[in-house]
Design an enzyme around this catalytic site. Structure first.
Site, PDB file in Angstrom:
ATOM      1  N   THR A   1       0.828  -1.209   0.000  1.00  0.00           N
ATOM      2  CA  THR A   1       0.000   0.000   0.000  1.00  0.00           C
ATOM      3  C   THR A   1       0.860   1.255   0.000  1.00  0.00           C
ATOM      4  OG1 THR A   1      -1.784  -1.149   1.120  1.00  0.00           O
ATOM      5  CG2 THR A   1      -1.764   1.249   1.319  1.00  0.00           C
TER       6      THR A   1
ATOM      7  N   ASP B   1       0.010  -6.494   5.121  1.00  0.00           N
ATOM      8  CA  ASP B   1      -0.759  -7.713   5.409  1.00  0.00           C
ATOM      9  C   ASP B   1       0.128  -8.829   5.956  1.00  0.00           C
ATOM     10  OD1 ASP B   1      -3.026  -6.450   4.625  1.00  0.00           O
ATOM     11  OD2 ASP B   1      -3.317  -7.582   2.773  1.00  0.00           O
TER      12      ASP B   1
HETATM   13  C1  SIN Z   1      -1.031  -3.046   2.830  1.00  0.00           C
HETATM   14  O1  SIN Z   1       0.035  -2.818   2.301  1.00  0.00           O
HETATM   15  O2  SIN Z   1      -1.355  -2.405   3.831  1.00  0.00           O
HETATM   16  C2  SIN Z   1      -1.989  -4.061   2.343  1.00  0.00           C
HETATM   17  C3  SIN Z   1      -1.612  -4.679   1.061  1.00  0.00           C
HETATM   18  C4  SIN Z   1      -0.379  -5.500   1.143  1.00  0.00           C
HETATM   19  O3  SIN Z   1      -0.103  -6.109   2.153  1.00  0.00           O
HETATM   20  O4  SIN Z   1       0.345  -5.516   0.146  1.00  0.00           O
END
Ligand code: SIN
Length: 514
Positions: free
Chosen positions: A64, A144
């Protein structure tokens, strides 16, 4: 490799580098005073020479943090892993160049869930390569599975320099470039800036990998994502954060237990990935227990050649009767190794025998990585069980210090009287002191150590500890401690020991000459 080379100026991390060296020296002194280890030379100073800023390499994998949103006010709908890290680092200039020289390695640009274990292996090598001539590394990932990236690196990177992992809960921008239409209230730029600041500060030297997000610093082993959307998602249950970053101030007041092995090779884990192939890591799965669940998944995994299964049990590790039957068969017929953990999110699981290893208080997803590496590095489950008990579940233990450090204040003896010339023999040499004079008594009411007032015999408990080969402060990354107060106390203890030995020597000499 994309490189940004900001203009050099006076770094603000210099005093902290000095503090780091002082802490390292105090730690080494403690270990020496405790007789715990044969000290090896400290690692070469990790901070660049005076006049240079620390060099930090950002190894970017996406998430993200690098996400492109549909609009400036869109927080939950975006494409992760879009913007190149070199562009995002550019957004942080010129402020970033005030305290670090930054280089970028664009390892990948994807969501965290998109990486294979073979790519995890490659990431470790990339981090080690970067650390060869940098002062620290910041790894960016999606949040994640960030805790798994972090613990993998913590278990495998064979370098004591700081490794910091970070990301973001909100996407970076909504424009075509990282500097265009930045998302309102994005946490990405601040998380990236502060993580580079943390690595440059060197304050987590010998901590292994730490996770830095939302101005908090967490130990890789213990941290977990605790909320699906909130910026303060990362939590370390039971132990709490290692520290935090207030503006430009890095404040670390706890440490993973492995920091106290900093001066020795005990610091390193057995998992040197340069000694195994990138595709050598065998499959390990996680079985999630619930009321009266079946055991078919375990049987299917065993039939598919899975090498290990972590059970996320209820309470202290319980699994259903059907799952238990399947586990017994998989262990017996297929040689599957099991690690028992709890689905509660915190607390320990103990016991374990045969093909079942207790996971301690490792979260199931962390135990899975340790089991996977264990299967890659040994065929002997007894060795793996030992790894779970030591580097998997490290604790602080200062019991052996009871043998070497007096429990009460040690007072410096009164100085020896100066030799006085005989009357009429100005300058003639004389015998020093008064033969038979007892050692000076403490002047401030200090109480000598029980059973050690003459310094001749260790206490029974200390003898037991020595016989058992007990060492103070060995372990990996789990336990935390108030390191500032600890090292302060240790510095006092080291000084006290020196004084105590000096006083004892003086008393003995006087006894002999008397
Ligand atoms: C995030 O980055 O917060 C969620 C998506 C991911 O883990 O790549």
């Amino acid at each position: 490799m994309v490189t940004t080379r900001p203009a050099r100026n006076t770094p603000d991390s210099r005093p902290r580098a000095g503090l780091r060296r002082a802490v390292a020296a105090a730690t080494a002194g403690l270990l020496a005073a405790a007789g715990a280890v044969a000290l090896e030379p400290l690692a070469p100073a990790a901070v660049a020479a005076d006049g240079d800023k620390p060099k930090i390499v950002v190894v970017a994998t996406g998430g993200t943090l690098a996400g492109k949103a549909g609009g400036r006010d869109t927080y939950t709908s975006y494409r992760a892993g879009t913007y190149p890290m070199a562009d995002m680092v550019g957004v942080l200039q010129p402020e970033l160049s005030a305290f670090a020289d930054v280089e970028v390695v664009q390892f990948g640009n994807a969501g965290s869930g998109g990486y294979s274990i073979a790519q995890y292996h490659d990431l470790t090598i990339a981090v080690e390569d970067a650390l060869a001539d940098a002062d620290g590394v910041v790894v960016t990932t999606g949040t994640d599975t960030m805790e798994e990236f972090a613990y993998w690196l913590d278990l495998t990177v064979q370098n004591k320099k700081p490794v910091v992992i970070t990301g973001a809960m909100r996407p970076w921008a909504a424009g075509n470039t990282a500097s265009e239409s930045m998302v309102l209230g994005t946490d990405g730029p601040a998380n990236l800036l502060q993580s580079i600041r943390l690595a440059a500060s060197q304050e987590t030297y010998c901590f292994g990998t730490v996770l830095s997000l939302n101005d908090e610093v967490h130990a890789a082993r213990d941290v977990t994502k605790g909320n699906s959307t909130r910026n303060d998602t990362f939590v370390t249950r039971m132990s709490g954060v290692l520290g935090w970053i207030d503006g430009s101030d890095v404040i670390i007041n706890r440490a993973p237990a492995r920091v106290l092995d900093c001066a020795t090779n005990d610091w390193f884990t057995p998992f040197d990935l340069r000694t195994v192939a990138r595709d050598a890591h065998k499959r390990v799965e996680i079985f999630y227990n619930a009321q009266a669940v079946g055991g078919e998944a375990i049987t299917a995994w065993a039939d598919a050649g899975v090498a290990g299964v972590v059970t996320a049990g209820t309470g202290a590790g319980g699994i259903s009767s059907a799952a238990g039957t399947a586990r017994t068969a998989a262990a017996r017929d297929k040689g599957v190794w099991f690690v028992s953990t709890t689905r509660t999110g915190s607390g320990s699981v103990s016991g374990g025998s045969g093909n079942i290893i207790a996971g301690g208080d490792l979260l199931p997803q962390k135990a899975r990585l340790l089991l996977m590496l264990s299967r890659s590095f040994t065929e002997d489950i007894a060795v793996a069980r030992g790894w779970f008990q030591t580097l998997g579940s490290p604790t602080f233990d200062s019991s052996a210090l009871a043998d070497t450090v007096p429990p009460t204040r040690v007072v410096d003896p009164e100085p020896e009287p100066e030799p006085q010339p005989e009357p009429g023999e100005t300058g003639a040499p004389t015998e020093p002191g008064t033969p038979g004079e007892p050692a000076p008594a403490p002047t401030d009411g200090a109480v000598p150590a029980p059973g050690a007032t003459d310094g001749a015999s260790p206490s029974p408990a200390a003898t037991d500890a020595a016989a058992a080969g007990a060492l103070p402060f060995t372990g990996g990354t789990a336990g935390t401690v108030g390191i500032v107060s600890l090292l302060g106390a240790l510095a006092l203890a080291i000084g006290a020991t020196t004084l105590w030995q000096h006083r004892r020597r003086v008393a003995l000499e006087r006894g002999l000459t008397g």
